[in-house]
Each structure stands twice: as C-alpha cells, then as structure tokens.
Design an enzyme around this catalytic site. Structure first.
Site, PDB file in Angstrom:
ATOM      1  N   ASP A 214      31.318  30.723  47.050  1.00 16.39           N
ATOM      2  CA  ASP A 214      30.961  29.937  48.223  1.00 16.39           C
ATOM      3  C   ASP A 214      31.672  28.578  48.170  1.00 16.39           C
ATOM      4  O   ASP A 214      31.756  27.957  47.104  1.00 16.39           O
ATOM      5  CB  ASP A 214      29.438  29.724  48.203  1.00 16.39           C
ATOM      6  CG  ASP A 214      28.910  29.107  49.485  1.00 16.39           C
ATOM      7  OD1 ASP A 214      29.048  29.736  50.542  1.00 16.39           O
ATOM      8  OD2 ASP A 214      28.358  27.989  49.418  1.00 16.39           O
ATOM      9  N   GLU A 263      37.741  37.586  30.667  1.00 21.54           N
ATOM     10  CA  GLU A 263      37.056  38.190  29.518  1.00 21.54           C
ATOM     11  C   GLU A 263      36.398  39.521  29.894  1.00 21.54           C
ATOM     12  O   GLU A 263      35.922  40.247  29.033  1.00 21.54           O
ATOM     13  CB  GLU A 263      35.951  37.247  29.005  1.00 21.54           C
ATOM     14  CG  GLU A 263      36.462  35.985  28.348  1.00 21.54           C
ATOM     15  CD  GLU A 263      35.304  35.011  28.095  1.00 21.54           C
ATOM     16  OE1 GLU A 263      34.140  35.454  27.951  1.00 21.54           O
ATOM     17  OE2 GLU A 263      35.577  33.797  28.066  1.00 21.54           O
TER      18      GLU A 263
END
Ligand code: NOJ
Length: 523
Positions: A214, A263
């Site tokens: 957002d 990751e």
C-alpha cells in the site's frame, strides 16, 4: 501460456509464476459473508474458491483483514500480525491459504507500511509520551508554525482532502497523508523498518506467495518537510512540486523489503505506485526493488483507441513487466467510467479483451467479471473516510458494494443478513454469478473464456507487440511471437476485421464486422 511452476518458485523454463499471472483482487469486506454479520470475511472467501478456480485466475490479492478499528476499512492497521475478528482468525487464514494452494491458486495479501491506525499500541504510546520522546520518533510529530505553534508545520494536504496534520493536546502536530486515524510512520527510524520486516516474515512463514504494498510511493519523507506547491492535486498525481510522495529515499526501503522476499524464493511484491509518468514508475522496478508496480494509466485513459495505444506503448517501453489493471477498490468501476448503461458494459468488455491480450501481468477487481457498475448510494450509507472530508461525490463506496452470488433479490447470497454493510441494488438479479454462469453471452462467460485462452493458447506467447495500421478510432496489434491479433473499435461505425480465425469477440459481430465499442481476438 500457463507455465508449469514447481511449488512456489521457478518454472521448468526459468519463468516465475507471477510474470504473466492473472491476479484477482478480493475486497474482503464485500466478497462473501460466512457469519451473517453483513460483512465479508476470510471463511467467505474460502467458501468461494471453487468459483475462482472456475473463473481461471492464478492468484488472489486479499485487501487488509488485520486488526483495525476500520476507519479506512482496514487500511488503518492496529496490529498487522493478527486477523480482525470481523474477518475471522489466524486459523481461518491458514485454512484459506491451504485450500487455495490445493487448488493451484496463489495467495497474496496487502501490507500497509506507510501508516498505522491511531489505535495501534505505538501511536497510543506516542500520544502518552512527551515531545521528542522515542515513542514520538516512530511517527512524524513536529511543532507548529506561528507564535504559539497554532499553524500546521507545513502546507501538506491529505490525499483524502483537508490538512495532513492534526494537533495533539500538548500542542505538537502529527502527519497523516490519509485520514487522521492513519498517522504516518517515520521510516528514518530503524525500529519502524524492523517491524515491517517482522510483519513480512510473519505472513511469509504462514505461506503467503507475496504482497501488495500500500502507498509504495509514500513512506520516505524528505528532510525538512518542505511545502508542496498549493496547485498540486491532493491525490499526488499532478506534475506540480509535491514532496509528500515519490521521494528518492523510498527506493532504499524497497531494497530492504526485496532482501526479505529474496529469502523466500518464488514470492513477489507489487507496489501501489501513483506517479505521474512511466519513467518514475520504472525506478521502482529496478532488479533489487519491487517485482511489479501497478500501471494505473489504463484506468486514467478514456475509451479512445489512440489514447489507449499511447498508454500501452509508453508502458511497454518503460516499465517492465507491465502490470495492467482497469479498476480496483479506489476508483470508479470501468463500466461507469466508460459512460455506464449498456454502452459502458460493452466498452468494459472490449477493454477486458485488450488488457488480457497484452504481455505482462493483469489484476482484475472482484465484480468486474460480472460487468458491475458503480452503485448509487444514499449519502447516509457512505462509509468511506474520503466521503467525509471531500464530499459524497468522492466516495469510493460506489465501487465497493458486495458481490451478488445467487437469487433474485438482495443480499443475493452474499450474506444471510439483508443488512449488508453497503446496500445492494434490487436490480442485480440478472448479474449474479449464478445467472451469468448459465448464460454463454454473459460478461462472466466472456472472462472465463478469455482467461482460458490466455492461459492455454500458444498465440499468447511472447513479450513483444507489433502495431498494424487500422481505421480511425481503431487499433490492432499482434503479439509476437505467439501471433494473437487484438482489434479494438472505439469509432462510431462497424469495421472489417483483418484476415484470420476469430478466437473471441467482446460482442457479436455484425455481418462479419466488428461493431463500435467492441474488441476481437484473432489468430
Ligand atoms: C491505498 C488503498 O488502496 C486505499 O484504499 C487506502 O485508503 C489508502 N491507500 C490509504 O491506506
């Protein structure tokens, strides 16, 4: 073509699942209500996954379902690592992710880093603490201007209208680029970044496939918080000097977000980036930043072939991969933008074929596949904070009315409760999912067919498009190397189609010609 993707990550041919995916935005409040309170919830979404599989979308984007006092329907987050009881609980979320994955559908969720709710524990602590305290340093508190600090620290306005500053009892002011209930965080404070990383990991560890970020062009504030040009549009989309958004410092924040996502192979982030041009947008798509950034230009372009072609060309030339969208919960539904009524529906259907023919990623907004338009709401029904500050004409509620599923009258099986959070129109019986599934000419059938072709047909291969000469008010492009041809007619007369086999049209051809307000796919 649908890539064969192994688990979360890379497909056999090295592609990543999101690079040509069709995402489906679920405005959770308005999708399906499982517990009869008139408000959609996570269990409601889970109960409708069969429909989404039938529709043929690759991934979901769920709007915020986190703990929130709902001043901006969940974009005011009080605890980003828990589910609001209105929408269910963590177990309901886990069940939804598991079932979506079992059906081959990816799940992405909103993350709201720019601000918290004013009910967040951090903001309560900041209000209770003194000016200059570490608690206030997590937000943007400043002294005011004027002899007794009675004027806001600068002239910034909120994107919802009105001043972007609110004064607290001890005389300091805090910044909120949106509603006063959404204080902006201070990303210069390492604690703020660490908390965002914790939130990302929390949901990644629960199995989400990515995030929609957002206000991804917000977060970084420039040193000294200089005044904005008063002519700048509150939305941040004008070319006047506007230091509220798109500051250079934001890119370092995206690099740090990207490191976390890296990751977790196969995960992705799309940014809500409202910037005035494609060159600025492209900066967010550098290899160590966002995977995707919405290109809102199709939303802002009127139904005109030349204008649409310009938008498409600029996007393809600058910001790769392109992330196309025709609507979301913040803008008018495309049927209404294109004039409403039968013509609005025809044009929206035509633009769906244009968008789904383009190389890149597509985001659909729930209800567009039903051809829903804006709903006229009584002012007292409006719940959007933007309506409060900028007036009912600016309310986004008109595009957020619950989805009609079945039956002849409201609430159309959205809920068992007739008192839905926004009233549903009486005349939606012909637009329900149930009614449209049975009708081969319906907008839903058009979307299903288009999504199936886009997924399975080799004509959709390739990232290049070539433009053909076309009559005035029309365009035609060919996707290469796949070979799909897409023709759009925004003129007032029927036009001849180029040679080839017609795969799909947005409306019936008239004596073999493509009528006005229509699009066709050929090979
Ligand atoms: C963008 C969201 O899409 C919108 O609904 C919200 O009001 C603002 N960001 C503030 O979070």
């Amino acid at each position: 073509m649908r890539r064969s993707v192994d688990g979360r990550g890379e497909g056999a041919n090295g592609s990543l699942w999101w690079q040509d995916a069709v995402f489906y935005q679920i405005y959770v409040r308005s999708f399906a209500d499982s517990d009869g309170d008139g408000i959609g919830d996570l269990e409601g979404v889970r109960s409708r996954l069969g429909y989404l599989e039938l529709l043929g979308v690759d991934a979901l984007w769920l709007t915020p379902f986190f703990r929130s006092p709902m001043a901006d329907h969940g974009y005011d987050v009080a605890d980003p690592r828990d589910v609001d009881p209105l929408f269910g609980d963590l177990a309901a979320f886990d069940a939804l992710v598991a079932e979506a994955h079992a059906r081959g559908i990816k799940v992405t969720i909103d993350v709201v880093p720019n601000h918290t709710s004013s009910e967040h524990a951090w903001f309560r602590a900041a209000l209770a603490a003194r000016p200059g305290s570490p608690e206030r340093e997590r937000y943007v508190f400043r002294d005011g201007r004027g002899p007794s600090g009675e004027h806001p620290p600068n002239n910034w306005v909120s994107a919802f209208g009105g001043p972007a500053w609110t004064r607290v009892p001890d005389g300091q002011w805090y910044l909120h680029l949106f509603a006063p209930e959404q204080p902006d965080l201070n990303f210069a404070n390492p604690e703020v970044h660490a908390d965002l990383e914790r939130t990302l990991r929390f949901w990644l560890n629960r199995g989400v496939d990515g995030f929609r970020i957002d206000v991804a062009h917000g977060m970084a504030k420039p040193p000294g918080l200089p005044d904005m040009d008063p002519r700048a549009d509150p939305s941040g989309m004008s070319s006047y000097f506007d230091p509220r958004f798109d500051n250079d410092g934001v890119h370092e924040i995206h690099q740090r977000i990207r490191k976390v996502l890296d990751e977790y192979p196969g995960t992705m982030a799309v940014g809500e980036v409202w910037v005035p041009d494609e060159e600025r947008l492209a900066r967010y798509l550098r290899p160590d930043e966002l995977h995707l950034a919405f290109n809102f230009r199709l939303v802002l372009t009127h139904f005109d072939a030349d204008a649409m072609r310009g938008t498409i060309e600029r996007s393809l030339a600058n910001a790769q991969p392109s992330t196309w969208t025709l609507s979301n919960h913040d803008v008018w539904r495309q049927v209404s933008r294109y004039g409403g009524g039968a013509q609005g529906v025809l044009r929206a259907r035509a633009m769906a074929l244009v968008e789904l023919a383009l190389p890149g990623v597509v985001y659909l907004y729930n209800g567009e596949e039903l051809g829903l338009g804006n709903v006229e709401l009584p002012p007292e029904a409006m719940a959007d904070p933007r309506a409060r500050t900028s007036g009912a004409a600016h309310s986004r509620d008109v595009a957020r009315v619950p989805i009609p599923w079945e039956g002849g009258e409201p609430p159309f099986a959205f809920s068992t409760n007739a008192a839905t959070w926004l009233p549903m129109p009486e005349d939606w019986a012909a637009l329900t999912v149930e009614a449209q599934l049975e009708d081969t000419g319906s907008t839903l059938s058009l979307y299903r067919h288009a999504l199936e072709l886009r997924r399975d047909h080799p004509a959709f291969d390739g990232g290049e498009i070539e433009w053909y000469g076309a009559p005035a008010g029309c365009f035609a492009f060919r996707r290469a190397p796949g070979g799909l041809v897409c023709v759009l007619n925004t003129s007032a007369s029927p036009v001849a189609l180029p040679p080839g086999e017609v795969l799909l049209t947005s409306t019936e051809l008239v004596e073999g010609r493509l009528p006005p307000d229509a699009a066709a796919w050929l090979v």
